[in-house]
Design a protein around this motif. Structure first.
Motif, PDB file in Angstrom:
ATOM      1  N   GLU A  26       0.734  -1.336  -0.020  1.00  0.00           N
ATOM      2  CA  GLU A  26      -0.096  -0.262  -0.131  1.00  0.00           C
ATOM      3  C   GLU A  26       1.261   1.268  -0.237  1.00  0.00           C
ATOM      4  OE1 GLU A  26      -3.675   2.222   2.838  1.00  0.00           O
ATOM      5  OE2 GLU A  26      -2.845   0.234   3.399  1.00  0.00           O
ATOM      6  N   MET A  34       1.993   1.490  -3.507  1.00  0.00           N
ATOM      7  CA  MET A  34       1.476   1.864  -4.203  1.00  0.00           C
ATOM      8  C   MET A  34       1.513   3.619  -3.955  1.00  0.00           C
ATOM      9  SD  MET A  34      -1.459  -0.667  -4.738  1.00  0.00           S
ATOM     10  CE  MET A  34      -2.475   0.150  -5.352  1.00  0.00           C
ATOM     11  N   LEU A  35       1.102   4.154  -3.245  1.00  0.00           N
ATOM     12  CA  LEU A  35       1.185   5.467  -2.743  1.00  0.00           C
ATOM     13  C   LEU A  35       2.302   6.098  -3.208  1.00  0.00           C
ATOM     14  CD1 LEU A  35      -0.170   7.703  -0.805  1.00  0.00           C
ATOM     15  CD2 LEU A  35       0.637   6.466   1.021  1.00  0.00           C
ATOM     16  N   ASN A  36       2.890   5.897  -3.018  1.00  0.00           N
ATOM     17  CA  ASN A  36       4.569   6.491  -3.715  1.00  0.00           C
ATOM     18  C   ASN A  36       4.023   6.454  -4.946  1.00  0.00           C
ATOM     19  OD1 ASN A  36       5.587   7.231  -1.053  1.00  0.00           O
ATOM     20  ND2 ASN A  36       6.697   5.092  -1.085  1.00  0.00           N
ATOM     21  N   THR A  68       1.468   6.791  -7.044  1.00  0.00           N
ATOM     22  CA  THR A  68       0.269   7.203  -7.414  1.00  0.00           C
ATOM     23  C   THR A  68       0.514   7.794  -8.852  1.00  0.00           C
ATOM     24  OG1 THR A  68      -0.559   7.290  -4.907  1.00  0.00           O
ATOM     25  CG2 THR A  68      -2.029   8.301  -6.907  1.00  0.00           C
ATOM     26  N   GLU A  92      -2.188   6.753 -12.365  1.00  0.00           N
ATOM     27  CA  GLU A  92      -2.436   7.376 -13.020  1.00  0.00           C
ATOM     28  C   GLU A  92      -2.388   7.932 -14.248  1.00  0.00           C
ATOM     29  OE1 GLU A  92      -3.662  10.602 -10.190  1.00  0.00           O
ATOM     30  OE2 GLU A  92      -4.330   9.464  -8.571  1.00  0.00           O
ATOM     31  N   GLN A 112       7.784  -1.001  -4.941  1.00  0.00           N
ATOM     32  CA  GLN A 112       7.360   0.385  -5.443  1.00  0.00           C
ATOM     33  C   GLN A 112       8.847   0.180  -7.353  1.00  0.00           C
ATOM     34  OE1 GLN A 112       8.384   4.391  -3.540  1.00  0.00           O
ATOM     35  NE2 GLN A 112       9.587   4.474  -5.006  1.00  0.00           N
TER      36      GLN A 112
END
Length: 818
Positions: A677, A680-682, A684, A688, A714
């Protein structure tokens, strides 16, 4: 030989040694010569990887093959032949009792021209030989030869044991007493009327041929003729017996006598009883008469058989004991004197249980009960009291079927004290081999060796000497306390002590059963009379001694050889461990230096690169480069700026790479779902912009470093999106669990990586040609591998289902309390 090769060699030798020990126990359980030979061949094939193995036993003046491998059949094109007596190495080994090692088998006439290069022939005492051949010349190491000799020693012992069992053959005599038509006649003598009436069967017994229509005959008128039919030597006893019965009024037991049937003399047994009148006088004598000729013959033969059986029992070296059903000793063979020290008369009439060790009584009774219930032959070992008060280990074989004639239960008992001691010593050595092989120093191994010799083998006078090349002497480094009490401090041996150096230089065991008989060897200042000297490779020697001559048996010598072989392996193992430890220390030092260098280099390069980038940016913003220097200059400045930025990225990646070892705590509990998680946040913005789809299963909890595992996910997600030419990049993350570890798979639908290029992808700064996507540092997968390996796992590339790349890596699972 490299460290790895040497370690493998030691492991192989230890494996073979343990295999020989296990094979010995299996051989001792066999009950036939054929089974022993078959097991010996099979064990040699498995332990040493030999395809040409045979057991030959002496038979009618030739060494005949009893059991052999399929490879032997292939070599000879059929069953191997027997070897008649000649001067070949096979017969040389058998007649001299010494192992023959043949580096080139062309010297054996029977094998010349066959695809056999070398061989070893080991004698099996006076029973035969054990042969092992290789298709290569010089195909046997010295260690293999020694281990084959140990295996052959066990084979010889097992063969002797089986043949000893076969010496006692049950002798049973069948009694068949069936007289046709019962063989018994009825008679009645009326004493008042003096009339003798007999049944026709009784008349037949006396040789009369009565009419077929008569059941009873009156033969009073034939009394004189009847007496004439009784053997002259038996007439008076018969008459006296009848007169005595009439006088005393009692008949007593029956009487045996011979009667003439008209063709031969037959033995008869007459029994009768008196009937008295009212006045008490006998009035009738009636009874039966039976033909017992066949029974007399059987009894005579039985006496002869018993005599022969007793002669056989006395000739057998084992103790033969016959017990009554209640355990009373009825018979003991003379061999009990040599085995246990008793005279047979001391034991006969006593209870057998009084001579069994109290701790063994229960197990012996269980076996006896089992044998009698199933009427089978059973074998058991236990301790038995000897005449001198010591407890001796014995092995008894008994038959649960009672003896046909005379009853009782027979057993054959032999003294196996030395055999048990030998087997227990081998078991102890096998148990303590692990401790021996774990010795950290040569001195530790030497001290463990003398302790095993004293405590397990019963060899208290044992010491180890180390060879010192500088002084060309053998220096003592370990000894039992008994050595010091008998001879004082163990001496240093220079070259003048020839027998010790003979063993060390030749690499062969030296046995001196009587030192006093050799003035060049005997030292009158010590009490040592016997010694065995075993070499320890190029390290030194192990010596065990005794204060009496001819102390050591062949089993003792074999135990010393096994111990010496094991100690040599342990010493070499300590050397290898020392060398490996030093190599590991140097490698760790080198790795630390490299990590420090990478950290310092990357850290110190960042500032100059930042300065270059700043001045290039200032140059672009402050001046019209195209007007001042031309359009080419604009392009050149752009190239320089991109190169500086790329160098900055590579330095940053290199700094991350160096910190994997120095800034990691891989012992924490990490939930992989949390690590994914955060990764994936790093990413984003990247996800997108690419319109990528990332799906994941529930991931397990592992042991590791959260920061590093976030970096791992990552990098893998970034690669999966970056090198993807599909309209909608798709990445899936899943995990499987097996045996305390999990394997995580990160799969994409990208361009994939050719199998031949997959290993290169993990190299530092490696960028694969033809990859779709923007440029990278070439260190992403390298960093991933370093992170995974730092966690004790491994990582690899594979094809994803439906195309693309699947990155698979393993991590240790955390123990989660329920």
């Amino acid at each position: 030989m490299s460290d790895v090769d040497a370690a493998g060699f030691d492991a192989e030798r230890e494996s073979k040694l343990l295999g020989v020990l296990a094979a010995s126990r299996r051989l001792f359980r066999q009950l036939s010569v054929e089974a022993v030979a078959s097991v010996a061949v099979d064990e040699a094939r498995q332990i040493f990887g030999l395809e040409l193995v045979a057991v030959r036993l002496l038979d009618d003046g030739a060494l005949a093959p009893i059991s052999y491998t399929a490879g032997v059949v292939d070599v000879f094109g059929g069953d191997p032949p027997a070897y008649p007596r000649d001067d070949s190495v096979v017969w040389t080994a058998f007649e001299t009792g010494e192992t023959q090692v043949v580096a080139d088998t062309t010297q054996i006439d029977a094998l010349r021209g066959l695809p056999v290069g070398s061989g070893v022939v080991v004698p099996l005492g006076d029973q035969g030989v054990f042969t092992a051949f290789s298709r290569e010349r010089a195909g046997f190491s010295e260690t293999d030869v020694r281990l084959l000799e140990l295996l052959a020693l066990a084979v010889a012992e097992a063969l002797w044991r089986v043949k000893r069992d076969e010496q006692l053959v049950a002798a049973e005599t069948r009694l068949e007493l069936a007289v046709d038509g019962t063989g018994t006649g009825i008679w009645e003598w009326d004493l008042v009327e003096n009339e003798l009436v007999v049944h026709r069967s009784a008349a037949t017994v006396f040789g009369y041929d009565p009419p077929s229509d008569k059941t009873y005959l009156t033969v009073t008128e034939h009394l004189e003729d009847l007496l004439e039919r009784i053997h002259p030597a038996d007439v008076n006893p018969v008459v006296e017996r009848i007169a005595n019965a009439l006088e005393t009024g009692t008949v007593g037991g029956g009487i045996e006598f011979r009667a003439w049937t008209g063709q031969e003399w037959r033995w008869l047994l007459a029994r009768g009883q008196l009937e008295h009148g009212s006045d008490g006088d006998p009035v009738v004598m009636r009874g039966v008469v039976s033909d017992i000729t066949d029974l007399q013959t059987v009894e005579t033969e039985l006496r002869r058989t018993s005599a022969r059986l007793e002669a056989i029992l006395e000739a057998v070296t084992d103790v033969v004991i016959i017990y009554d059903a209640d355990g009373t000793i009825r018979f003991v063979s003379e061999s009990v004197t040599s085995v246990l020290g008793y005279e047979p008369e001391e034991l006969i009439g006593t209870k057998g249980g009084r001579y069994i060790h109290p701790d063994d009584v229960s197990s012996v009774l269980d076996v006896v009960e089992k044998a009698r219930a199933s009427k089978t032959r059973e074998r058991i070992r236990y301790r038995m009291l000897a005449a001198d008060g010591t407890w001796r280990f014995v092995e008894s074989i008994g038959n649960g079927e009672p003896i046909a004639v005379g009853g009782g239960y027979a057993t054959s008992t032999r003294d196996v004290t030395q055999q048990v001691r030998h087997e227990r010593a081998l078991e102890t050595l096998q148990t303590r081999t692990s401790d021996l092989m774990q010795a950290e120093t040569v001195e530790d191994a030497a001290h463990e060796a003398v302790a095993i010799a004293s405590e397990a083998f019963g060899l208290p006078l044992t010491a180890v000497w180390r060879y010192d090349a500088d002084s060309d002497t053998l220096i003592p480094i370990a000894e039992t306390p008994q050595v010091r009490s008998v001879i004082g401090p163990a001496p240093v041996f220079d070259r003048s002590r020839g027998v010790v150096w003979d063993a060390f230089d030749s690499g062969t065991v030296q046995v001196h059963p009587n030192l006093r008989s050799n003035p060049d060897v005997y030292d009158p200042e010590t009490a040592i009379e016997t010694e065995v000297i075993a070499p320890l490779g190029d390290f030194g020697v192990l010596i065990t001694a005794a204060t009496e001559t001819n102390t050591f048996s062949e089993r003792d010598k074999a135990l010393v050889e096994i111990l010496a072989t094991t100690v040599t392996a342990a010493i070499q193992n300590t050397r290898r461990k020392r060398e490996l430890t030093e190599a590991r220390r140097l490698l760790e030092r080198s790795n630390e230096d490299l990590q420090q260098f990478a950290y310092i280099a990357s850290h110190d390069l960042k500032e100059p690169l930042r300065t270059v980038s700043s001045y290039l940016s200032l140059l672009e913003s402050s001046y019209d480069i195209e007007a001042a220097l031309g359009s080419d200059a604009v392009e050149f400045v752009s190239y320089a700026t991109e190169a500086a930025e790329r160098m900055q990225e590579m330095v940053t990646a290199l700094l991350q790479y160096s910190r994997v070892e120095t800034h990691a705590n891989v012992d924490s509990t990490v939930e992989l779902d949390e690590a994914l998680e955060l990764a994936m946040l790093n990413l984003t913005v990247r996800i997108e912009e690419a319109g990528a789809s990332v799906t994941t299963d529930d991931l397990p909890t592992v042991v590791g470093d959260l920061r590093l595992l976030v970096q791992l996910f990552q990098n893998l997600l970034d690669n999966a999106i970056k090198y993807n030419d599909s309209e909608t990049p798709t990445v899936s993350i899943s995990a499987t669990i097996d045996d305390g570890r999990c394997e995580v798979t990160v799969a994409d639908n990208g361009v994939g990586i050719e199998e031949s290029m997959r290993e290169r992808a993990f190299d530092v700064f490696e960028r694969l040609d033809g990859r779709v996507g923007d440029g990278g540092t070439g260190i992403g997968l390298t960093l991933c591998r370093r992170i995974v390996e730092r966690h004790g796992g491994d990582i690899r590339l594979d094809d994803a289902a439906g195309g693309g790349t699947a990155v698979k890596f393993s991590l240790p699972l955390a123990e989660v309390s329920s």
